[in-house]
Design an enzyme around this catalytic site. Structure first.
Site, short mmCIF file in Angstrom:
data_model
loop_
_atom_site.label_atom_id
_atom_site.label_comp_id
_atom_site.label_asym_id
_atom_site.label_seq_id
_atom_site.Cartn_x
_atom_site.Cartn_y
_atom_site.Cartn_z
N HIS A 118 0.83 -1.22 0.00
CA HIS A 118 0.00 0.00 0.00
C HIS A 118 0.86 1.26 0.00
CE1 HIS A 118 -3.83 -2.14 0.58
NE2 HIS A 118 -3.11 -2.97 1.30
N ASN A 150 -10.40 -2.96 1.98
CA ASN A 150 -10.00 -2.98 0.58
C ASN A 150 -11.22 -2.70 -0.30
OD1 ASN A 150 -7.24 -3.59 0.68
ND2 ASN A 150 -7.61 -5.78 0.86
N TYR A 204 -0.02 -4.39 11.80
CA TYR A 204 -0.18 -2.98 11.39
C TYR A 204 0.46 -2.01 12.37
CZ TYR A 204 -2.70 -3.92 7.14
OH TYR A 204 -3.01 -4.31 5.87
#
Ligand code: NDP
Length: 510
Positions: free
Chosen positions: A57, A130, A340
């Site tokens: 990303h 997404n 994350y």
């Protein structure tokens, strides 16, 4: 900054300087002087302008906006963001491609990231989704290997169709996402014309502490619009930043993009009888069984003043939930809860949540102190340990989630594709046969044939055969159409597969 300095060019330490374009030298043509600190500072800061690019990303665009509640879902959740109809909450949405580097083209065939941050009074809620409802894998242990296949070949430093299709063909659970990726939805017309999905199963908890399972959907109000493969390829050369430009110019023209926010809800009882694992990220919950429930509208209406400060430094983590919204046993979600925040600590530092775009605008009280870039006063003179006799910070047990009932107490490395978890074909088959129209199906086949034609090397036939078996299993017509496009003689392929004993289980149904 003093009044006097406010318009003067200064060093970072605030010293006004008189010369910004000529370096100090011995004579007009002589060597430079070490004492020209301004020269050093300019060069040194420039050398440090880049922070680590996101491994995935990396190429993104984003904007701020508002989420407005239009329907009452308080019977499912006590989250304050949904407390009353008409309530508005500030939000940030970052779109991205997945596999490309920061300078890659926006119209690459790729899933798109759809990462949201809602600044709620109970803390920031990140929904990191997404533009597809499913994903290629269902176990986070496979993420690094999978992403390597989408990046560059270690020797050629080029993208490698052989790596991609080798991986997909060896991991049949990827088929559902592969079909979506290879349809024209894999090349959306910018960021405004695609849906977003929370993708994972989350939980919602109401004021009676009852839990339901939920999926989040963001349906574009602009309508779905995609590039064909040829158009997307052409746009890569014409304007590699197409999606970024499209988003900024729409908002600048006050054509604010909107998404209708909806949820699907599943009770624990329904979860137990659902024919698939409801926490498997490679599966959807069919709308007929779990209809979309209206929740609200998300509107993007503000381009960040500074891209680096507010988009490059933005950090989203599915671990950031708020009271009334919780996790689920979805294994990919469980993995992302760790990975994350870890990625952001690496990329932005341990105090990444102090960066203004990531900071909760409401109260944050804790005993975290120090570390690089502790820029928020570092707790000033308040106590830095708990419990203590000096401050009045309390633990609010009202925020405790109900406990989660687990099916088993046996810890093991369970086969992700074991019995009951190995139907990789029904949902892709439905997508191909009943959701797609003739135009979609035609483009899907042509996109797959184009992509698989790039497979090179001595394993080419093996990879092609193995992947064809998956397509056949989802739908025989689909398999036949792709085989024809690739000039594969299916009978010969089957004999060769039998001879080399490369059984995928797929052959029996062909
Ligand atoms: P429905 O007919 O109720 O819904 C089909 C869904 O597919 C719609 O959400 C539609 O999005 C979406 N869609 C249409 N074309 C494509 C495409 N080329 N690629 C991906 N999605 C597309 O069917 P079901 O809910 O019973 O699901 C059937 C199949 O639809 C699933 O197996 C799955 O592949 C796909 N799907 C299902 C979703 C779900 O959450 N149930 C979500 C997305 C896809 P839109 O309305 O915006 O056009």
């Amino acid at each position: 900054m003093t009044e006097e300095n406010s318009k003067r060019l200064t060093t970072a330490s605030g010293r006004p300087f008189a010369e910004n374009e000529n370096s100090m030298s011995i004579g007009p043509r002589g060597p430079l002087l070490l004492q020209d600190y301004i020269l050093h500072e300019k060069m040194a800061h420039f050398n440090r302008e880049r922070i680590p690019e996101r491994v995935v990303h990396a190429k993104g665009s984003g904007a701020f906006g508002t989420f407005t509640v239009t329907h009452d879902i308080t019977k499912y959740t006590k989250a304050k963001i949904f407390s009353t109809i008409g309530k508005q909450t500030k939000a940030l949405l970052r779109f991205s491609t997945v596999g490309g580097e920061k300078g890659s083209a926006d119209t690459e065939r790729d899933p798109r990231g759809f990462a949201l941050k809602f600044y709620t009074e109970d803390g920031n809620w990140d929904l990191v989704g997404n533009n597809t409802p499913v994903f290629f894998i269902k176990d986070p242990k496979k993420f690094g290997d999978f992403i390597h296949t989408q990046k560059r070949d270690p020797r050629t430093n080029c993208k490698s169709p052989a790596m991609m299709w080798d991986y997909w063909s060896l991991n049949p659970e990827s088929l559902h996402q592969v079909l979506i990726l290879m349809s024209d939805r894999g090349t959306p017309y910018g960021h405004r014309h695609m849906n977003g999905y929370g993708s994972h199963t989350f939980s919602m908890i109401n004021s009676s502490n009852e839990r339901v399972w939920v999926k989040f959907h963001f349906k574009t109000a602009q309508g779905i619009k995609n590039f064909t493969s040829d158009e997307a390829t052409e746009m890569k050369g014409k304007d590699p930043d197409f999606s970024q430009r499209d988003l900024v110019s729409a908002i600048d023209q006050k054509d604010f993009p909107k998404w209708n926010v909806k949820i699907q809800v599943m009770t624990d009882e329904q979860a137990k009888t659902f024919p698939f694992n409801p926490f498997d990220l490679t599966k959807v919950w069919p709308h007929t069984d779990f209809p979309l429930i209206d929740v609200g509208v998300l509107e993007l209406n503000q381009v960040p003043k500074n891209y680096f400060a507010e988009i490059e430094q933005s950090a989203f983590a599915p671990a950031h939930v708020v009271d009334g919204i919780g996790y689920s046993p979805d294994k990919m979600l469980q993995g992302r809860l760790l990975s994350y925040p870890d990625a952001h600590r690496h990329r932005l530092g341990g105090n990444y949540e102090q960066i203004p775009v990531n900071r909760c605008p409401y109260a944050v009280n804790n005993y975290q102190r120090d570390g690089a870039f502790a820029i928020n006063g570092n707790g000033e003179d308040a106590p830095n340990y708990f419990p203590n006799s000096f401050d009045d910070i309390v633990i609010d047990t009202e925020y405790k989630e109900p406990s989660m009932q687990l099916e088993s107490t046996l810890a093991d490395w369970y086969d992700r594709n074991g019995a009951g978890e190995n139907d990789h074909y029904t949902q892709p088959g439905i997508l191909y046969r009943t959701v797609m129209n003739d135009y979609d199906r035609h483009n899907l086949v042509s996109n797959i044939v184009g992509a698989m034609s790039g497979i090179e090397g001595d394993k080419k036939d093996l990879i092609v055969s193995r992947q064809l078996c998956h397509f056949f299993r989802a739908d025989v017509q689909l398999g036949m159409a792709i085989a024809k496009g690739l000039n594969v003689d299916v009978d010969k392929m089957m004999s060769a597969l039998k001879a080399t004993q490369v059984t995928t289980g797929a052959m029996q149904s062909v």
